[in-house]
Each structure stands twice: as structure tokens, then as C-alpha cells.
Design an enzyme around this catalytic site. Structure first.
Site, PDB file in Angstrom:
ATOM      1  CB  SER A  12     -28.317  41.894  12.286  1.00  8.24           C
ATOM      2  OG  SER A  12     -29.468  41.250  11.796  1.00  8.24           O
ATOM      3  CG  LEU A  13     -31.927  46.728  10.412  1.00  4.00           C
ATOM      4  CD1 LEU A  13     -32.566  47.442   9.225  1.00  4.00           C
ATOM      5  CD2 LEU A  13     -32.029  47.592  11.661  1.00  4.00           C
ATOM      6  CE  LYS A  63     -26.556  35.674   3.419  1.00  2.00           C
ATOM      7  NZ  LYS A  63     -27.143  36.616   2.476  1.00  2.00           N
ATOM      8  CG  ASP A  99     -30.767  37.034   0.705  1.00  2.36           C
ATOM      9  OD1 ASP A  99     -31.421  37.568   1.620  1.00  2.36           O
ATOM     10  OD2 ASP A  99     -29.583  36.671   0.843  1.00  2.36           O
ATOM     11  N   GLY A 127     -23.002  37.241  -3.429  1.00  2.11           N
ATOM     12  CA  GLY A 127     -24.086  36.393  -2.942  1.00  2.11           C
ATOM     13  C   GLY A 127     -25.459  36.982  -3.214  1.00  2.11           C
ATOM     14  NE  ARG A 153     -17.013  36.557  -7.135  1.00  2.00           N
ATOM     15  CZ  ARG A 153     -17.544  37.143  -6.055  1.00  2.00           C
ATOM     16  NH1 ARG A 153     -17.268  38.389  -5.770  1.00  2.00           N
ATOM     17  NH2 ARG A 153     -18.336  36.461  -5.259  1.00  2.00           N
TER      18      ARG A 153
HETATM   19  P1  NAP Z   1     -20.593  40.197  -1.700  1.00  2.00           P
HETATM   20  O1  NAP Z   1     -20.935  38.759  -1.838  1.00  2.00           O
HETATM   21  O2  NAP Z   1     -19.370  40.601  -0.966  1.00  2.00           O
HETATM   22  O3  NAP Z   1     -20.488  40.796  -3.196  1.00  2.00           O
HETATM   23  C1  NAP Z   1     -20.117  42.138  -3.416  1.00  2.00           C
HETATM   24  C2  NAP Z   1     -20.240  42.488  -4.908  1.00  2.00           C
HETATM   25  O4  NAP Z   1     -19.967  43.882  -5.048  1.00  2.00           O
HETATM   26  C3  NAP Z   1     -19.247  41.767  -5.798  1.00  2.00           C
HETATM   27  O5  NAP Z   1     -19.819  41.592  -7.059  1.00  2.00           O
HETATM   28  C4  NAP Z   1     -18.079  42.769  -5.867  1.00  2.00           C
HETATM   29  O6  NAP Z   1     -17.348  42.675  -7.059  1.00  2.00           O
HETATM   30  C5  NAP Z   1     -18.823  44.077  -5.885  1.00  2.00           C
HETATM   31  N1  NAP Z   1     -18.030  45.167  -5.328  1.00  2.00           N
HETATM   32  C6  NAP Z   1     -17.642  45.311  -4.045  1.00  2.00           C
HETATM   33  N2  NAP Z   1     -16.946  46.447  -3.891  1.00  2.00           N
HETATM   34  C7  NAP Z   1     -16.854  47.011  -5.126  1.00  2.00           C
HETATM   35  C8  NAP Z   1     -16.248  48.192  -5.629  1.00  2.00           C
HETATM   36  N3  NAP Z   1     -15.583  49.048  -4.832  1.00  2.00           N
HETATM   37  N4  NAP Z   1     -16.337  48.463  -6.945  1.00  2.00           N
HETATM   38  C9  NAP Z   1     -17.020  47.628  -7.757  1.00  2.00           C
HETATM   39  N5  NAP Z   1     -17.632  46.488  -7.342  1.00  2.00           N
HETATM   40  C10 NAP Z   1     -17.551  46.195  -6.037  1.00  2.00           C
HETATM   41  O7  NAP Z   1     -21.763  41.023  -1.022  1.00  2.00           O
HETATM   42  P2  NAP Z   1     -23.335  40.684  -1.046  1.00  2.00           P
HETATM   43  O8  NAP Z   1     -23.704  39.875   0.128  1.00  2.00           O
HETATM   44  O9  NAP Z   1     -23.698  40.197  -2.407  1.00  2.00           O
HETATM   45  O10 NAP Z   1     -23.963  42.145  -0.810  1.00  2.00           O
HETATM   46  C11 NAP Z   1     -23.973  43.125  -1.821  1.00  2.00           C
HETATM   47  C12 NAP Z   1     -24.824  44.325  -1.378  1.00  2.00           C
HETATM   48  O11 NAP Z   1     -26.167  43.932  -1.233  1.00  2.00           O
HETATM   49  C13 NAP Z   1     -24.394  44.916  -0.029  1.00  2.00           C
HETATM   50  O12 NAP Z   1     -24.517  46.304  -0.093  1.00  2.00           O
HETATM   51  C14 NAP Z   1     -25.413  44.335   0.936  1.00  2.00           C
HETATM   52  O13 NAP Z   1     -25.608  45.186   2.046  1.00  2.00           O
HETATM   53  C15 NAP Z   1     -26.644  44.301   0.048  1.00  2.00           C
HETATM   54  N6  NAP Z   1     -27.631  43.285   0.489  1.00  2.00           N
HETATM   55  C16 NAP Z   1     -28.886  43.700   0.779  1.00  2.00           C
HETATM   56  C17 NAP Z   1     -29.831  42.774   1.180  1.00  2.00           C
HETATM   57  C18 NAP Z   1     -31.223  43.234   1.492  1.00  2.00           C
HETATM   58  O14 NAP Z   1     -31.997  42.458   2.073  1.00  2.00           O
HETATM   59  N7  NAP Z   1     -31.593  44.441   1.114  1.00  2.00           N
HETATM   60  C19 NAP Z   1     -29.511  41.409   1.269  1.00  2.00           C
HETATM   61  C20 NAP Z   1     -28.206  41.005   0.957  1.00  2.00           C
HETATM   62  C21 NAP Z   1     -27.266  41.969   0.567  1.00  2.00           C
HETATM   63  P3  NAP Z   1     -16.132  41.611  -7.239  1.00  2.00           P
HETATM   64  O15 NAP Z   1     -16.775  40.311  -7.627  1.00  2.00           O
HETATM   65  O16 NAP Z   1     -15.310  42.210  -8.308  1.00  2.00           O
HETATM   66  O17 NAP Z   1     -15.430  41.545  -5.900  1.00  2.00           O
END
Ligand code: NAP
Length: 266
Positions: A12-13, A63, A99, A127, A153
Site C-alpha cells: 500500500s502507498l 470494504k 474512490d 468495487g 455483474r
Molecule cells: P475487483 O473488485 O476484484 O474487480 C475486478 C474486475 O476486473 C471485475 O470486473 C473482474 O471481472 C475483472 N477482471 C479481473 N480479472 C480479469 C480478467 N483476467 N479478464 C477480464 N476481466 C477481469 O477489483 P477492484 O478493486 O475493482 O480493482 C480493479 C482495478 O482497479 C485493480 O487493478 C486495482 O488495482 C485498481 N484500483 C485502482 C485504484 C486507484 O486508486 N487508482 C483504486 C481501486 C482499484 P469479473 O466480474 O468477471 O470477475
């Protein structure tokens, strides 16, 4: 004192960001990281209360758990069923979700973009995607199309901000003003691109919520077509800045926060 809970949490940053912010604002606060057991979100909230912590950041997988054990949730956190930050209001603990608003603020403040009237396409329905969808609709986007590997979803995410949000198709990329990757595709070498790069075009804004690597293959493809490429670091900084202000009542020192993550150790 404030803290983040996550499991795992060591990458975590947030400690870097918040400790830089506290120092720059001249506040005698410190921010630490805790890694409770995966079902320990409720105990962490109880610890916040017992120890009178000033603020709590919440990351995966806590969360949803935390949303269920604070005294109440903000409208955004209620809609999403997910909390990324907890603050005090009097004697009550309030769950917030900063977020999506963090992304909107970063696009406005760092890239000079307005979202009003924008046609957006979000890849992903997890999320982060859901908070972005709700925030885009709140910022006045004309349309938010959602595409996701698991169709139902995408429909659930769209329902959070209907009728502005709806389930889209991957071919909608070309018509979008703003394309946002909210999946982890691009974090690992060899990951397929989340959208067909042949559909990207000059003048688009292409956002990847990923910030490590700083330039994903999607962002590389966007740059090559003449689109504006934006990574997730700005969202990270702005969601933290919103939390900082909710906890302290002080305007966040954004420059110090940006500098802290820009010059972080590899
Ligand atoms: P999450 O709740 O686990 O959701 C992941 C999403 O990605 C789901 O829609 C999932 O699809 C899809 N996915 C995962 N692997 C996949 C694959 N191989 N092929 C196609 N779709 C795939 O994760 P999250 O918390 O939303 O985070 C998502 C991304 O945002 C991550 O990279 C995270 O690091 C980034 N993020 C960045 C910030 C920021 O401040 N910059 C904040 C939060 C998150 P399914 O529904 O089909 O499983």
C-alpha cells in the site's frame, strides 16, 4: 493517528501519501498499516473506536465488511455497499467511499477534463468500477457503458446509476469520449488488453486505474493513437486527499502527496 487495513497491505502507498500529507500540513498525526485476518474488518472498526483512531482507510478485502459494521454509511458508500474510509461524526463512525470521486477530481484537477456530457465506457464491474460508474453519473456524464467478463455483474453495476449507466459492448469503445479500465488486466506482463486497441482514436481520454506499472499496454496503445493516457496514480492521490480532509477538516496538501508517490522507492 490514522491507519489503513488491508490483506495483503505491505504494497500500500497509503502510509507514504498520508504521512507526507500530515507533515506538509504541520499536523502531529502518524499513519500506519495493519493487516488483520481476512474476516477481521469488524474487529478493526472496534479497535478504531477503542483506540480513538482519527481515521481509517479500508482496502481489499475489508470494504464490504466495514460497510456492515460502522454506525452509518454515506450515500455513496450505501449505494456501493463498500467503504474505503471511516471518519468520526461526533461519537458515530461513518463509512465513506472516496474512490470514484477521487477519479473525477483527478481528471478535473490533473488533466483539465470536465465529465459533464461525456460518453464513458468502463471495463470492469468490481468495487473500483462500481464507484467510478456512480461518480461519473454524479458528475453529469451523458452515458456510462459498462462491459465486463461476467455479464450479470455489469448489469448490477449499471443498476447503481441507471438510466445514465447501462450494459455496453466492447465495440462501444470507438464512440466513447472517455474509456476507463477498471480491471487488473495490464498489471502483469502478457495480460491481454482490456479493449481492442484498434478502436481507440485521437481525442479520446483513456484512463487505466492501474498505477503499477505507470504505463500499461493500454496506455501505450492510447498514446500511439493520439489519445490522452491517464494512469491511476491521480485517483489514488485524490481519494486519499478526500479522506485526509474528512478526518482532519484541513485542506489536503496535494502537491506534497503527489510528490510522495512520484518519488517513491521502486
Ligand atoms: P475487483 O473488485 O476484484 O474487480 C475486478 C474486475 O476486473 C471485475 O470486473 C473482474 O471481472 C475483472 N477482471 C479481473 N480479472 C480479469 C480478467 N483476467 N479478464 C477480464 N476481466 C477481469 O477489483 P477492484 O478493486 O475493482 O480493482 C480493479 C482495478 O482497479 C485493480 O487493478 C486495482 O488495482 C485498481 N484500483 C485502482 C485504484 C486507484 O486508486 N487508482 C483504486 C481501486 C482499484 P469479473 O466480474 O468477471 O470477475
Amino acid at each position: 493517528m490514522a491507519a489503513v487495513i488491508g490483506n495483503p497491505v505491505r504494497h500500500s502507498l497509503s502510509p507514504l501519501l498520508h504521512n507526507a500529507a500530515f507533515a506538509a500540513a504541520g499536523l502531529d498525526w502518524v499513519y500506519v498499516a495493519f493487516e488483520p485476518a481476512p474476516d477481521g474488518g469488524g474487529q478493526a472498526v472496534a479497535a478504531m473506536r477503542a483506540l480513538d483512531l482519527g481515521g481509517l482507510s479500508v482496502t481489499m478485502p475489508f470494504k464490504e465488511q466495514v460497510a456492515g459494521c460502522v454506525d452509518r454509511c454515506s450515500p455513496a458508500a450505501t449505494a456501493l455497499g463498500a467503504v474505503n474510509c471511516v471518519r468520526w461524526e461526533g461519537a458515530a463512525l461513518v463509512g465513506e467511499n472516496t474512490d470514484g470521486e477521487g477519479l473525477i477530481r483527478s481528471l478535473v484537477a490533473d488533466s483539465g477534463l470536465g465529465l459533464a456530457g461525456a460518453r464513458c465506457l468502463v471495463v470492469g464491474a468490481g468495487g473500483a468500477a462500481r464507484s467510478v460508474v456512480v461518480a461519473l453519473a454524479g458528475a453529469g456524464a451523458a452515458a456510462v457503458k459498462i462491459v465486463n467478463r461476467t455479464h450479470h455483474r455489469a448489469a448490477e453495476a449499471a443498476a447503481l446509476a441507471a438510466p445514465v449507466a447501462s450494459v455496453g459492448a466492447r465495440t462501444d469503445v470507438g464512440a466513447a469520449d472517455v474509456v476507463i479500465n477498471a480491471t487488473p488486466m495490464g498489471m502483469r506482463a502478457g495480460d491481454p488488453l482490456p479493449v481492442d486497441p484498434g478502436l481507440l482514436r485521437p481525442g479520446q481520454v483513456v484512463v487505466d486505474l492501474i498505477y503499477h506499472p505507470a504505463v500499461t499496454p493500454l496506455l501505450e496503445a492510447a498514446r500511439e493513437t493520439g489519445a490522452l493516457a491517464v494512469n491511476g496514480l491521480g485517483m489514488l492521490v485524490h481519494q486519499a486527499a478526500l479522506a485526509f480532509t474528512l478526518w482532519t477538516g484541513v485542506e489536503a496538501p496535494l502537491d506534497a502527496m503527489r510528490a510522495a508517490v512520484a518519488h517513491r522507492p521502486a
